[in-house]
Motif scaffolding. Structure first.
Motif, PDB file in Angstrom:
ATOM      1  N   LYS A 156      42.988  36.533  50.875  1.00  0.00           N
ATOM      2  CA  LYS A 156      43.366  37.949  50.794  1.00  0.00           C
ATOM      3  C   LYS A 156      42.144  38.815  50.511  1.00  0.00           C
ATOM      4  O   LYS A 156      41.956  39.879  51.126  1.00  0.00           O
ATOM      5  CB  LYS A 156      44.419  38.142  49.710  1.00  0.00           C
ATOM      6  N   GLU A 157      41.279  38.367  49.594  1.00  0.00           N
ATOM      7  CA  GLU A 157      40.094  39.155  49.264  1.00  0.00           C
ATOM      8  C   GLU A 157      39.113  39.176  50.431  1.00  0.00           C
ATOM      9  O   GLU A 157      38.440  40.187  50.667  1.00  0.00           O
ATOM     10  CB  GLU A 157      39.415  38.608  48.011  1.00  0.00           C
ATOM     11  N   MET A 158      39.020  38.040  51.148  1.00  0.00           N
ATOM     12  CA  MET A 158      38.151  38.008  52.325  1.00  0.00           C
ATOM     13  C   MET A 158      38.600  39.040  53.361  1.00  0.00           C
ATOM     14  O   MET A 158      37.778  39.756  53.952  1.00  0.00           O
ATOM     15  CB  MET A 158      38.150  36.608  52.946  1.00  0.00           C
ATOM     16  N   ILE A 159      39.910  39.115  53.575  1.00  0.00           N
ATOM     17  CA  ILE A 159      40.453  40.078  54.545  1.00  0.00           C
ATOM     18  C   ILE A 159      40.197  41.507  54.070  1.00  0.00           C
ATOM     19  O   ILE A 159      39.847  42.395  54.855  1.00  0.00           O
ATOM     20  CB  ILE A 159      41.956  39.822  54.759  1.00  0.00           C
ATOM     21  N   LEU A 167      36.354  31.266  46.722  1.00  0.00           N
ATOM     22  CA  LEU A 167      37.181  30.390  45.896  1.00  0.00           C
ATOM     23  C   LEU A 167      36.568  30.218  44.500  1.00  0.00           C
ATOM     24  O   LEU A 167      37.283  30.158  43.501  1.00  0.00           O
ATOM     25  CB  LEU A 167      37.341  29.022  46.563  1.00  0.00           C
ATOM     26  N   LYS A 168      35.252  30.144  44.451  1.00  0.00           N
ATOM     27  CA  LYS A 168      34.575  29.917  43.170  1.00  0.00           C
ATOM     28  C   LYS A 168      34.703  31.107  42.226  1.00  0.00           C
ATOM     29  O   LYS A 168      34.475  30.957  41.024  1.00  0.00           O
ATOM     30  CB  LYS A 168      33.097  29.596  43.415  1.00  0.00           C
ATOM     31  N   THR A 169      35.049  32.273  42.762  1.00  0.00           N
ATOM     32  CA  THR A 169      35.160  33.459  41.906  1.00  0.00           C
ATOM     33  C   THR A 169      36.577  33.682  41.387  1.00  0.00           C
ATOM     34  O   THR A 169      36.839  34.684  40.707  1.00  0.00           O
ATOM     35  CB  THR A 169      34.711  34.712  42.686  1.00  0.00           C
ATOM     36  N   ARG A 170      37.506  32.766  41.688  1.00  0.00           N
ATOM     37  CA  ARG A 170      38.900  32.958  41.243  1.00  0.00           C
ATOM     38  C   ARG A 170      39.021  32.768  39.737  1.00  0.00           C
ATOM     39  O   ARG A 170      38.434  31.856  39.157  1.00  0.00           O
ATOM     40  CB  ARG A 170      39.840  31.943  41.923  1.00  0.00           C
ATOM     41  N   HIS A 171      39.808  33.611  39.118  1.00  0.00           N
ATOM     42  CA  HIS A 171      40.180  33.482  37.704  1.00  0.00           C
ATOM     43  C   HIS A 171      41.657  33.840  37.611  1.00  0.00           C
ATOM     44  O   HIS A 171      42.022  35.011  37.720  1.00  0.00           O
ATOM     45  CB  HIS A 171      39.368  34.427  36.814  1.00  0.00           C
ATOM     46  N   ILE A 172      42.517  32.855  37.409  1.00  0.00           N
ATOM     47  CA  ILE A 172      43.956  33.128  37.363  1.00  0.00           C
ATOM     48  C   ILE A 172      44.590  32.413  36.172  1.00  0.00           C
ATOM     49  O   ILE A 172      44.061  31.427  35.661  1.00  0.00           O
ATOM     50  CB  ILE A 172      44.670  32.685  38.665  1.00  0.00           C
ATOM     51  N   LYS A 173      45.694  32.932  35.730  1.00  0.00           N
ATOM     52  CA  LYS A 173      46.521  32.266  34.731  1.00  0.00           C
ATOM     53  C   LYS A 173      47.634  31.571  35.498  1.00  0.00           C
ATOM     54  O   LYS A 173      48.608  32.196  35.916  1.00  0.00           O
ATOM     55  CB  LYS A 173      47.111  33.277  33.749  1.00  0.00           C
ATOM     56  N   LYS A 216      51.124  24.508  43.255  1.00  0.00           N
ATOM     57  CA  LYS A 216      51.365  25.953  43.182  1.00  0.00           C
ATOM     58  C   LYS A 216      50.068  26.703  42.872  1.00  0.00           C
ATOM     59  O   LYS A 216      49.735  27.709  43.515  1.00  0.00           O
ATOM     60  CB  LYS A 216      52.411  26.265  42.108  1.00  0.00           C
ATOM     61  N   ASP A 217      49.317  26.204  41.879  1.00  0.00           N
ATOM     62  CA  ASP A 217      48.068  26.870  41.511  1.00  0.00           C
ATOM     63  C   ASP A 217      47.053  26.801  42.646  1.00  0.00           C
ATOM     64  O   ASP A 217      46.322  27.771  42.910  1.00  0.00           O
ATOM     65  CB  ASP A 217      47.487  26.232  40.249  1.00  0.00           C
ATOM     66  N   ALA A 218      46.988  25.672  43.322  1.00  0.00           N
ATOM     67  CA  ALA A 218      46.037  25.511  44.423  1.00  0.00           C
ATOM     68  C   ALA A 218      46.341  26.484  45.551  1.00  0.00           C
ATOM     69  O   ALA A 218      45.433  27.129  46.107  1.00  0.00           O
ATOM     70  CB  ALA A 218      46.067  24.071  44.925  1.00  0.00           C
ATOM     71  N   ILE A 219      47.616  26.605  45.914  1.00  0.00           N
ATOM     72  CA  ILE A 219      48.009  27.520  46.990  1.00  0.00           C
ATOM     73  C   ILE A 219      47.719  28.965  46.593  1.00  0.00           C
ATOM     74  O   ILE A 219      47.227  29.766  47.399  1.00  0.00           O
ATOM     75  CB  ILE A 219      49.501  27.338  47.336  1.00  0.00           C
ATOM     76  N   TYR A 220      47.989  29.305  45.335  1.00  0.00           N
ATOM     77  CA  TYR A 220      47.748  30.674  44.868  1.00  0.00           C
ATOM     78  C   TYR A 220      46.255  31.001  44.917  1.00  0.00           C
ATOM     79  O   TYR A 220      45.853  32.093  45.332  1.00  0.00           O
ATOM     80  CB  TYR A 220      48.285  30.855  43.457  1.00  0.00           C
ATOM     81  N   VAL A 221      45.412  30.043  44.493  1.00  0.00           N
ATOM     82  CA  VAL A 221      43.960  30.253  44.511  1.00  0.00           C
ATOM     83  C   VAL A 221      43.475  30.459  45.952  1.00  0.00           C
ATOM     84  O   VAL A 221      42.684  31.374  46.241  1.00  0.00           O
ATOM     85  CB  VAL A 221      43.236  29.054  43.862  1.00  0.00           C
ATOM     86  N   LEU A 222      43.952  29.628  46.869  1.00  0.00           N
ATOM     87  CA  LEU A 222      43.549  29.736  48.270  1.00  0.00           C
ATOM     88  C   LEU A 222      44.011  31.061  48.872  1.00  0.00           C
ATOM     89  O   LEU A 222      43.238  31.763  49.544  1.00  0.00           O
ATOM     90  CB  LEU A 222      44.119  28.561  49.068  1.00  0.00           C
TER      91      LEU A 222
END
Length: 412
Positions: A143-146, A176-182, A132-138
């Motif tokens: 989304k940000e790229m778009i 991907l390296k800039t992701r910060h999620i809970k 779940k976390d991997a899919i959310y990060v991807l």
């Protein structure tokens, strides 16, 4: 963990694959860095690199025995860890005085020694949560790229056969390296190399209570402290069990204060004489050096003196250690010899050291004091002091008489 326990000298054991070498490089860099109030400086005394899919690890263990450090950092697969622990146990390197700090894969070996310390990622068994976390990060990165109007081209179907660089992949990696999620597995973030940071770990100690099965016990945690903005380590030292099933923390280095010292007769460095029947003790300039015959188990009394014996006395006084001196059991300096070994499936031939070298390698002695020739083969297994004797061809000639000068004749 090294800083917490005060260990400053280590032996790193790692597989020769990409991940193993990366772990070594990262450790060497990190171990020389101080941050905040934590001193994590550690010296790597020895590096043991092995090829994956081990069959034996005994030769590498013999190399480790010559080192002073008894703290081993292990990066290995579960299968290789099994072989390493098996051979280490056979060589008494999982007993009291040794420290093993290992990775999560090594913790999964079914023969992990009692007292081992390791790290286990929180939620490591929750595969669905990690997915779940991997899919959310991807999805978040795409989304940000778009949003930034980044063009995402089709990826190569086979990265091995194409020489082209997938530019969209490089951009996606940076996003991907800039992701910060809970996430489901905690705080998910990455460093500049793309490795996860801020992940929470359990500190695991392998224990075996009386009349109980061996089990992994949580004795602490390694987690991200939001208030201090960095990773923190907490360990309950009172819960720890160390190798040898002892509660006393090992020193981390091997420096015995009472040594078993071996020597051998080689005039003029070591003179040996048999103690006479009417003598009780050796003379003042001698030291008792009994001969223990390994064949018949008998002991004979001898006395030793000479340059090497005087050197041993001076070393003991200077470095402050005591010792028992004995002669080489088989009367040999030490060389490789072939020996037959009987196993459950037949007989095999192995090379083993005999003489003084064999006693030292097998840890039946701590020190050799003798005119022992230094060669590369021996130096692979034992540490030598600096040579005290050099040999060479010398030509002697009569010393010419000094000619007198005019000045000397008329000198007043």
């Amino acid at each position: 963990m090294l800083s917490h326990f005060g260990y400053t000298k280590v032996i790193v054991i790692h597989s020769s694959d990409t991940d193993g070498r990366a772990v070594l490089g990262r450790f060497q860099t990190t171990s020389q860095t101080n941050y905040d109030d934590i001193d994590v400086r550690a010296t790597v005394e020895s590096i043991i690199e092995f090829e994956p899919k081990l069959e034996t690890f005994t030769e590498n263990l013999m190399e480790m025995k010559t080192a002073q450090s008894r703290v081993y950092l292990l990066y290995a697969s579960t299968e290789d860890s099994y072989v390493i622990f098996r051979d280490a146990a056979l060589n008494n390197m999982t007993e009291t005085g040794h420290i093993w700090i290992i990775t999560e894969q090594a913790l999964q070996a079914n023969n992990t020694p009692i007292g081992v310390l390791g790290l286990k990622l929180n939620n490591s068994n929750s595969e669905n949560e990690h997915i779940k976390d991997a899919i959310y990060v991807l999805a978040s990165a795409i989304k940000e790229m778009i949003t930034h109007n980044e063009t995402i081209t089709e990826a190569p179907k086979d990265c091995d056969d194409t020489g082209a660089v997938w530019e969209s992949g490089k951009k996606m990696f940076n996003y991907l390296k800039t992701r910060h999620i809970k996430g489901e597995t905690g705080h998910v973030a990455f460093d500049s190399n793309g490795d996860r940071i801020y992940a929470a770990y359990e500190v695991i100690n392998v224990q075996q209570p009386p009349s109980s099965m061996r089990k992994n016990v949580k004795v602490g945690s390694f987690f991200y402290d939001e208030e201090k903005g960095r990773m923190r380590l907490k360990i309950n030292d009172t819960m720890l069990v160390w190798p040898g099933n002892t509660e006393k923390k090992p020193e981390g280095i091997m420096i015995p204060t009472h040594l078993k010292v071996l020597t051998i007769e080689e005039k003029p460095f070591v003179y040996v004489r048999k103690l006479l029947d009417d003598e009780i003790d050796c003379e003042d300039d001698e030291i008792a050096c009994p001969l223990f015959n390994s064949t018949d188990g008998n002991e004979k009394d001898y006395c030793c003196k000479g340059y090497c014996i005087d050197l041993l006395k001076a070393l003991a006084q200077r470095i402050n250690f005591t010792y028992d001196l004995a002669l080489s059991p088989d009367g040999q300096f030490g060389h490789y010899q072939l020996k037959n070994h009987t196993t459950g499936i037949g007989t095999s031939v192995k090379k083993e050291w005999n003489g003084l070298i064999g006693e030292l390698v097998a840890e039946r002695a701590d020190l050799i004091v003798a005119p022992l020739t230094i060669n590369p083969e021996r130096a692979e297994f034992i540490e030598f002091s600096k040579p005290f004797k050099y040999q060479g061809i010398t030509i002697l000639e009569k010393k010419p008489s000094r000619s007198s000068t005019l000045f000397s004749k008329f000198r007043i």
